[in-house]
Design a protein around this motif. Sequence first.
Motif, PDB file in Angstrom:
ATOM      1  N   LYS A   8      20.592  18.621 -51.143  1.00  0.00           N
ATOM      2  CA  LYS A   8      19.979  19.761 -51.827  1.00  0.00           C
ATOM      3  C   LYS A   8      20.133  20.986 -50.952  1.00  0.00           C
ATOM      4  O   LYS A   8      19.530  21.032 -49.881  1.00  0.00           O
ATOM      5  N   PRO A   9      20.910  21.958 -51.351  1.00  0.00           N
ATOM      6  CA  PRO A   9      21.785  21.955 -52.526  1.00  0.00           C
ATOM      7  C   PRO A   9      23.121  21.273 -52.232  1.00  0.00           C
ATOM      8  O   PRO A   9      23.529  21.148 -51.083  1.00  0.00           O
ATOM      9  N   THR A  10      23.800  20.837 -53.275  1.00  0.00           N
ATOM     10  CA  THR A  10      25.140  20.270 -53.172  1.00  0.00           C
ATOM     11  C   THR A  10      26.140  21.392 -53.374  1.00  0.00           C
ATOM     12  O   THR A  10      26.031  22.156 -54.326  1.00  0.00           O
ATOM     13  N   TYR A  11      27.120  21.498 -52.466  1.00  0.00           N
ATOM     14  CA  TYR A  11      28.153  22.533 -52.573  1.00  0.00           C
ATOM     15  C   TYR A  11      29.453  21.902 -53.049  1.00  0.00           C
ATOM     16  O   TYR A  11      29.824  20.820 -52.604  1.00  0.00           O
ATOM     17  N   ILE A  66      41.847  28.318 -55.930  1.00  0.00           N
ATOM     18  CA  ILE A  66      40.441  27.940 -55.826  1.00  0.00           C
ATOM     19  C   ILE A  66      39.704  28.763 -56.878  1.00  0.00           C
ATOM     20  O   ILE A  66      39.730  29.986 -56.844  1.00  0.00           O
ATOM     21  N   THR A  67      39.082  28.077 -57.844  1.00  0.00           N
ATOM     22  CA  THR A  67      38.437  28.787 -58.944  1.00  0.00           C
ATOM     23  C   THR A  67      36.922  28.876 -58.811  1.00  0.00           C
ATOM     24  O   THR A  67      36.294  29.712 -59.437  1.00  0.00           O
ATOM     25  N   TYR A  68      36.314  28.009 -58.001  1.00  0.00           N
ATOM     26  CA  TYR A  68      34.860  28.042 -57.847  1.00  0.00           C
ATOM     27  C   TYR A  68      34.476  27.443 -56.511  1.00  0.00           C
ATOM     28  O   TYR A  68      35.021  26.420 -56.099  1.00  0.00           O
ATOM     29  N   VAL A  69      33.540  28.072 -55.861  1.00  0.00           N
ATOM     30  CA  VAL A  69      32.929  27.542 -54.637  1.00  0.00           C
ATOM     31  C   VAL A  69      31.462  27.897 -54.705  1.00  0.00           C
ATOM     32  O   VAL A  69      31.115  29.059 -54.843  1.00  0.00           O
ATOM     33  N   GLY A  70      30.618  26.901 -54.652  1.00  0.00           N
ATOM     34  CA  GLY A  70      29.183  27.189 -54.686  1.00  0.00           C
ATOM     35  C   GLY A  70      28.375  25.941 -54.960  1.00  0.00           C
ATOM     36  O   GLY A  70      28.860  24.835 -54.782  1.00  0.00           O
ATOM     37  N   THR A  71      27.172  26.153 -55.433  1.00  0.00           N
ATOM     38  CA  THR A  71      26.281  25.023 -55.665  1.00  0.00           C
ATOM     39  C   THR A  71      26.711  24.230 -56.895  1.00  0.00           C
ATOM     40  O   THR A  71      27.351  24.742 -57.793  1.00  0.00           O
ATOM     41  N   HIS A  72      26.327  23.001 -56.902  1.00  0.00           N
ATOM     42  CA  HIS A  72      26.717  22.050 -57.949  1.00  0.00           C
ATOM     43  C   HIS A  72      26.199  22.459 -59.325  1.00  0.00           C
ATOM     44  O   HIS A  72      26.843  22.227 -60.337  1.00  0.00           O
ATOM     45  N   GLU A  73      25.038  23.097 -59.371  1.00  0.00           N
ATOM     46  CA  GLU A  73      24.408  23.431 -60.652  1.00  0.00           C
ATOM     47  C   GLU A  73      25.249  24.356 -61.504  1.00  0.00           C
ATOM     48  O   GLU A  73      25.211  24.291 -62.726  1.00  0.00           O
ATOM     49  N   LYS A  74      26.045  25.235 -60.886  1.00  0.00           N
ATOM     50  CA  LYS A  74      26.815  26.206 -61.641  1.00  0.00           C
ATOM     51  C   LYS A  74      28.303  25.863 -61.700  1.00  0.00           C
ATOM     52  O   LYS A  74      29.101  26.661 -62.147  1.00  0.00           O
ATOM     53  N   ALA A  75      28.680  24.667 -61.266  1.00  0.00           N
ATOM     54  CA  ALA A  75      30.095  24.279 -61.240  1.00  0.00           C
ATOM     55  C   ALA A  75      30.662  24.196 -62.664  1.00  0.00           C
ATOM     56  O   ALA A  75      30.013  23.668 -63.564  1.00  0.00           O
ATOM     57  N   PRO A  76      31.886  24.688 -62.860  1.00  0.00           N
ATOM     58  CA  PRO A  76      32.480  24.737 -64.193  1.00  0.00           C
ATOM     59  C   PRO A  76      33.212  23.467 -64.605  1.00  0.00           C
ATOM     60  O   PRO A  76      34.380  23.491 -64.955  1.00  0.00           O
ATOM     61  N   TYR A  77      32.536  22.328 -64.564  1.00  0.00           N
ATOM     62  CA  TYR A  77      33.152  21.089 -65.047  1.00  0.00           C
ATOM     63  C   TYR A  77      32.169  20.250 -65.781  1.00  0.00           C
ATOM     64  O   TYR A  77      31.005  20.461 -65.792  1.00  0.00           O
TER      65      TYR A  77
END
Length: 92
Positions: A62-65, A81-92
Amino acid sequence: MSWTVNYCRAAEKQQQKLPERIRVLLDTLVYEIMKSGPVRGNWQNYGKLSGGLHHCHLKRGKPTYVAVWREEAGEIKIVEITYVGTHEKAPY
């Protein structure tokens, strides 16, 4: 054979906001992609997604990157690289 790795504009901004140790992990991942290609089976939390997308959990907990990247087919070997950040907002 080496690969070219680019950040999309949003991922570049996201990368700058990451904690230092997560940024170091991301830099290591990008280096390995450049040298060996987008399939990173040697990373414990790597997974291939549909549509040429790949993802890897850089840090679990917590949080997962997460890092998400797209492989471009063709003669020129490019990874974006299209996204880097927390798991909650990941685009998959």
